[in-house]
Design a protein around this motif. Structure first.
Motif, PDB file in Angstrom:
ATOM      1  N   LYS A   1     -17.886  -0.728   7.654  1.00 33.03           N
ATOM      2  CA  LYS A   1     -17.620  -2.157   7.522  1.00 33.03           C
ATOM      3  C   LYS A   1     -16.129  -2.490   7.589  1.00 33.03           C
ATOM      4  CE  LYS A   1     -21.970  -2.903   7.180  1.00 33.03           C
ATOM      5  NZ  LYS A   1     -22.704  -3.469   8.348  1.00 33.03           N
ATOM      6  N   GLY A   2     -15.394  -1.682   8.341  1.00 33.84           N
ATOM      7  CA  GLY A   2     -13.985  -1.979   8.587  1.00 33.84           C
ATOM      8  C   GLY A   2     -13.045  -1.685   7.445  1.00 33.84           C
ATOM      9  N   LYS A   3     -13.415  -0.765   6.559  1.00 34.33           N
ATOM     10  CA  LYS A   3     -12.518  -0.453   5.441  1.00 34.33           C
ATOM     11  C   LYS A   3     -11.224   0.202   5.915  1.00 34.33           C
ATOM     12  CE  LYS A   3     -16.245   0.096   2.034  1.00 34.33           C
ATOM     13  NZ  LYS A   3     -16.901   1.025   1.077  1.00 34.33           N
ATOM     14  N   LYS A   4     -11.289   0.929   7.037  1.00 40.60           N
ATOM     15  CA  LYS A   4     -10.100   1.592   7.575  1.00 40.60           C
ATOM     16  C   LYS A   4      -9.429   0.783   8.678  1.00 40.60           C
ATOM     17  CE  LYS A   4     -12.048   6.185   6.680  1.00 40.60           C
ATOM     18  NZ  LYS A   4     -12.430   7.490   7.293  1.00 40.60           N
ATOM     19  N   ALA A   5      -9.900  -0.410   8.921  1.00 43.31           N
ATOM     20  CA  ALA A   5      -9.359  -1.219  10.022  1.00 43.31           C
ATOM     21  C   ALA A   5      -8.155  -2.030   9.561  1.00 43.31           C
ATOM     22  CB  ALA A   5     -10.432  -2.152  10.570  1.00 43.31           C
TER      23      ALA A   5
END
Length: 292
Positions: free
Chosen positions: A158-162
Motif C-alpha cells: 500500500k505504498g509504505k515505501k513509496a
C-alpha cells in the motif's frame, strides 16, 4: 553627376548608384565556388585503405563483455515495466473519467526506457503528461498527490515505501528502487498564452517536454536496428566514465540526445553493414575529426 577625365579612361559623366548589368567581372561558375571542407562530401577524393591484418579478438571480447554489463537484466526490466503499466492504466482511467480540476489529454512514454537504450542499474522510466490547459505549479502538486494516492493503492504494501517529490517541470514517484519521472506539458497552442513565471510552468520546460515526445518518435522510426541501441549504450557509458568523451561527444553536460543523433552520419558512411566494433570506431573517429 560629375565629369572626369582619367588617364587613358573614358570621358563623360560619372554614374552614381549601382552599376548596370554587364559591368564588373563575370560570376564564378558553380564548380569554382569554394566551400568549407566537409568529409561527407569529400569521400570520393580519398582512396579506400585496405584494412590491416591484425587480431582484434581481445577488443571484440572486451566490447561484448561491456555490452553484457550495460544491458539491463530481464528481471530489472520486468519490475520497471510493472510500474509503468500501473501508472499508464491510472492515467487512462482519468482520461476516460476525468476528475475534478484534472483535465489530462494523454500521456506518452519517452526517454531511454521507451527507446530501449536504458543502462543496467538505471531503473527509471520517463513520461510526458499532456494536460489541456496551461499547467501551473499548483497543478503539478495536485496531479502528483492524485497519482501517488492511486499508485499506492496498487502496491503490495500500500505504498509504505513509496516517496513522491515535485520539481519545476513535473514530479517523481519512487518505489522499491524504481523511479517514475513524470514531465508535465500542454498542447502546443496553449504555449502562445501569457505565462506568469511565478504561477505557471516555464515555457522552456514545456517545450523540452514536448521535444522529448518528438525525440522518442524519431528514434523509434529511424533507429530501429538493435546495433544502434547497443552503440548508444556504449557511448552513454563512455560519457559517464570518461571526462574526455564528456567534452567530445556532447556540447554540454548531461545531454544525451546529441549522442543518439551521432549514429546517423557514421552509419551512412558505413552503409549500415558494419559490425558494432567497426561502427563504434567510425563514430569515435568522426567525433574526434569534427570536434578537435
Amino acid at each position: 553627376m560629375s565629369f572626369y577625365r582619367g588617364r587613358g579612361g573614358p570621358r563623360g559623366p560619372r554614374m552614381s548608384g549601382p552599376r548596370p548589368s554587364g559591368y564588373g567581372p563575370p560570376p564564378l561558375p558553380p564548380d569554382m565556388i569554394y566551400k568549407s571542407f566537409d568529409p561527407l562530401e569529400s569521400k570520393h577524393l580519398f582512396q579506400r585503405v585496405a584494412p590491416q591484418d591484425k587480431d582484434d579478438s581481445e577488443l571484440s571480447q572486451a566490447i561484448l563483455t561491456k555490452i553484457q554489463e550495460l544491458t539491463p537484466a530481464p528481471e530489472e526490466l520486468a519490475k520497471l515495466q510493472e510500474q509503468v503499466t500501473k501508472i499508464t492504466s491510472i492515467v487512462d482511467t482519468i482520461v476516460m473519467s476525468p476528475e475534478q480540476d484534472i483535465d489530462i489529454e494523454e500521456m506518452r512514454v519517452v526517454g531511454s526506457f521507451k527507446k530501449g537504450t536504458m543502462l543496467a542499474g538505471h531503473k527509471t522510466a520517463d513520461f510526458v503528461l499532456i494536460i489541456k490547459h496551461l499547467p501551473t505549479l499548483e497543478d503539478i502538486t495536485k496531479i502528483m498527490n492524485t497519482m501517488k494516492e492511486k499508485m499506492n493503492v496498487q502496491q503490495p504494501d500500500k505504498g509504505k515505501k513509496a516517496t513522491c517529490k515535485s520539481h519545476e517541470s513535473g514530479f517523481t514517484y519512487v518505489y522499491n528502487g524504481i523511479t517514475l519521472n513524470v514531465l508535465i506539458t500542454t498542447l502546443p497552442n496553449n504555449t502562445k498564452e501569457t505565462i506568469d513565471p511565478e504561477k505557471h510552468v516555464k515555457l522552456e520546460d514545456l517545450k523540452n517536454s514536448m521535444a522529448a515526445i518528438r525525440h522518442a518518435r524519431w528514434f523509434e522510426e529511424n533507429a530501429y536496428q538493435s546495433s544502434i541501441r547497443v552503440l548508444v549504450r556504449l557511448l552513454k557509458d563512455f560519457k559517464k566514465t570518461h571526462s574526455f568523451f564528456l567534452r567530445i561527444l556532447t556540447p554540454g553536460p548531461l545531454i544525451y540526445w546529441p549522442i543518439i543523433l551521432r549514429w546517423q552520419i557514421p552509419a551512412e558512411i558505413a552503409d549500415c553493414t558494419a559490425g558494432i566494433q567497426e561502427m563504434l570506431t567510425i563514430v569515435i573517429s568522426w567525433d574526434l575529426t569534427t570536434r578537435i
